[in-house]
Design an enzyme around this catalytic site. Structure first.
Site, PDB file in Angstrom:
ATOM      1  N   LYS A 104       8.492   1.966  -0.593  1.00  0.00           N
ATOM      2  CA  LYS A 104       8.880   1.319  -1.860  1.00  0.00           C
ATOM      3  C   LYS A 104       9.984   2.100  -2.572  1.00  0.00           C
ATOM      4  CE  LYS A 104       4.595   1.372  -3.363  1.00  0.00           C
ATOM      5  NZ  LYS A 104       3.951   1.890  -2.138  1.00  0.00           N
TER       6      LYS A 104
ATOM      7  N   ALA B 158       0.864  -1.179   0.000  1.00  0.00           N
ATOM      8  CA  ALA B 158       0.000   0.000   0.000  1.00  0.00           C
ATOM      9  C   ALA B 158       0.902   1.231   0.000  1.00  0.00           C
ATOM     10  CB  ALA B 158      -0.905  -0.012   1.232  1.00  0.00           C
TER      11      ALA B 158
ATOM     12  N   ASN C  62       2.975   4.548   1.047  1.00  0.00           N
ATOM     13  CA  ASN C  62       3.784   4.942   2.200  1.00  0.00           C
ATOM     14  C   ASN C  62       4.425   3.767   2.941  1.00  0.00           C
ATOM     15  OD1 ASN C  62       3.209   7.651   1.719  1.00  0.00           O
ATOM     16  ND2 ASN C  62       1.361   7.572   2.968  1.00  0.00           N
TER      17      ASN C  62
ATOM     18  N   GLU D 212       6.769   2.813  -9.387  1.00  0.00           N
ATOM     19  CA  GLU D 212       5.395   3.030  -9.870  1.00  0.00           C
ATOM     20  C   GLU D 212       5.021   2.000 -10.941  1.00  0.00           C
ATOM     21  OE1 GLU D 212       3.536   5.054  -8.249  1.00  0.00           O
ATOM     22  OE2 GLU D 212       5.145   6.020  -7.122  1.00  0.00           O
TER      23      GLU D 212
END
Length: 201
Positions: free
Chosen positions: A15, A10, A12, A88
């Site tokens: 990553k 998820a 925050n 991303e």
């Protein structure tokens, strides 16, 4: 043996920080890496990967028309490419994921992707679905909900902190627009104040 890796979480969960650390580890040993991020992600700046810890780094960008070809990437890297790192990754197309999987196994270039598994509605991003199907190794990174349970979902909120349930799948934003929450909070009342009073403010 080179592999395609998918590390998801998820929002925050760190990553981007993890990606930047991996890049540093390779380069500290004299190896070449290339970093990519989504062309439309402008939270730090277009073509920059940034972490919540304040680390930032320039990166190449990918869009829907980007083709990942080993020969071209080796040339861009200025020599043998030791690893391809993609932030991303949920915004990759299924065809791009296929290209990356082939690159890992045919061209022997390891590829590590970091991204979200699902959107604010709890539905899979096409790129993430393809990565979950093709990645040789899948790893979940942990994040914490404001109620202290493990966060696995992403909630979109409006300017008043109310949950948003409709809209385009892709809308770039940070903490002012999204919250990482556990499934219980994800399915609770639309108002974040009713989910975990005082914890999101």
């Amino acid at each position: 043996m080179s592999k395609l890796y998918f590390r998801y979480a998820a929002m925050n969960a760190g990553k981007s920080t993890a990606l930047l650390q991996v890049a540093h580890n390779y380069e500290e040993r004299g190896m070449r890496v290339l970093l990519f991020t989504a062309a439309h992600d402008d939270r730090v700046a277009v073509g920059r990967i940034g972490s919540r810890l304040g680390l930032t780094r320039e990166a190449a960008t990918f869009g829907a028309d980007t083709e990942f070809q080993a020969a071209r990437l080796h040339e861009t890297a200025g020599g043998h490419l030791a690893c391809l790192l993609i932030d991303e990754a949920q915004f990759l197309t299924p065809e791009q994921v296929r290209q990356l999987h082939r690159m890992a196994h045919v061209d022997h270039v390891p590829v590590i992707c970091w991204g979200l598994r699902s959107d604010f509605r709890g539905e899979a991003f096409p790129g993430s679905a393809a990565l979950l199907t093709l990645a040789d190794e899948v790893e979940e990174m942990k994040s914490i909900c404001a109620c202290a349970r493990k966060a696995t979902m992403n909630m979109r909120i409006d300017a008043q902190g109310r949950r948003v349930k409709e809209g385009a799948q892709v809308e770039i934003g940070g903490n002012e627009r999204y919250r990482a929450v556990c499934p219980a909070c994800f399915y609770a009342d639309e108002s974040l104040g009713d989910v975990a009073p005082g914890l999101f403010g």
